[in-house]
Design a protein around this motif. Structure first.
Motif, short mmCIF file in Angstrom:
data_model
loop_
_atom_site.label_atom_id
_atom_site.label_comp_id
_atom_site.label_asym_id
_atom_site.label_seq_id
_atom_site.Cartn_x
_atom_site.Cartn_y
_atom_site.Cartn_z
N ASP A 1 4.78 4.19 5.16
CA ASP A 1 3.60 3.78 5.93
C ASP A 1 2.64 2.92 5.12
OD1 ASP A 1 3.13 6.18 4.44
OD2 ASP A 1 1.30 6.54 5.59
N ASP A 2 2.84 2.81 3.82
CA ASP A 2 2.00 1.98 2.96
C ASP A 2 2.60 0.57 2.93
OD1 ASP A 2 1.05 0.56 0.66
OD2 ASP A 2 0.48 2.46 -0.26
N GLU A 3 1.92 -0.36 3.59
CA GLU A 3 2.45 -1.72 3.74
C GLU A 3 2.71 -2.41 2.40
OE1 GLU A 3 1.60 -5.89 6.11
OE2 GLU A 3 0.03 -4.38 6.04
N SER A 4 1.80 -2.28 1.45
CA SER A 4 1.98 -2.96 0.17
C SER A 4 3.18 -2.42 -0.59
CB SER A 4 0.71 -2.88 -0.69
OG SER A 4 0.38 -1.55 -0.97
N PHE A 5 3.39 -1.11 -0.57
CA PHE A 5 4.56 -0.53 -1.22
C PHE A 5 5.84 -0.97 -0.51
CE2 PHE A 5 7.87 2.65 -1.66
CZ PHE A 5 7.95 2.76 -3.04
N ARG A 6 5.79 -0.98 0.80
CA ARG A 6 6.95 -1.38 1.61
C ARG A 6 7.35 -2.82 1.29
NH1 ARG A 6 4.76 0.02 6.23
NH2 ARG A 6 4.28 -2.08 6.95
N LYS A 7 6.38 -3.71 1.24
CA LYS A 7 6.66 -5.12 0.94
C LYS A 7 7.19 -5.30 -0.49
CE LYS A 7 3.55 -7.41 4.16
NZ LYS A 7 2.37 -8.29 4.29
N ALA A 8 6.57 -4.63 -1.44
CA ALA A 8 6.99 -4.75 -2.84
C ALA A 8 8.40 -4.20 -3.04
CB ALA A 8 6.01 -4.01 -3.75
N THR A 9 8.69 -3.07 -2.44
CA THR A 9 10.02 -2.47 -2.57
C THR A 9 11.08 -3.34 -1.90
OG1 THR A 9 8.99 -0.29 -2.61
CG2 THR A 9 11.36 -0.36 -2.23
N THR A 10 10.76 -3.87 -0.73
CA THR A 10 11.70 -4.76 -0.03
C THR A 10 12.00 -5.98 -0.88
OG1 THR A 10 10.89 -4.01 2.12
CG2 THR A 10 12.05 -6.11 2.08
#
Length: 73
Positions: free
Chosen positions: A12-21
């Motif tokens: 649910d954390d957009e910044s973590f999601r983008k960085a991990t992707t």
């Protein structure tokens, strides 16, 4: 010809999601990101997912609750 493994990121954390992707893609894998467990379960990619990376604590369904639902499909 072998298929590129698909890694799904559910957080649910957009910044973590983008960085991990971005990181997963830089390693040569295919990555798909979802903001919630429900969004992942309702997606068409669930059948093609080879690896699931998920946050443990999310609103709604947690990552722990998601895991059995994801492998059943």
């Amino acid at each position: 010809m072998s298929r590129t493994p698909v890694i799904a990121i559910v957080d649910d954390d957009e910044s973590f999601r983008k960085a991990t992707t971005s990181f997963i893609r830089s390693l040569g894998y295919s990555a798909a990101a979802f903001p919630s467990a429900e969004a992942f379960l309702n997606s068409d990619i669930i059948q093609d997912t080879d690896c699931l990376i998920t946050d443990v604590q999310m609103p709604g369904m947690t990552g722990i609750e998601l895991h059995p639902s994801a492998i059943r499909n």
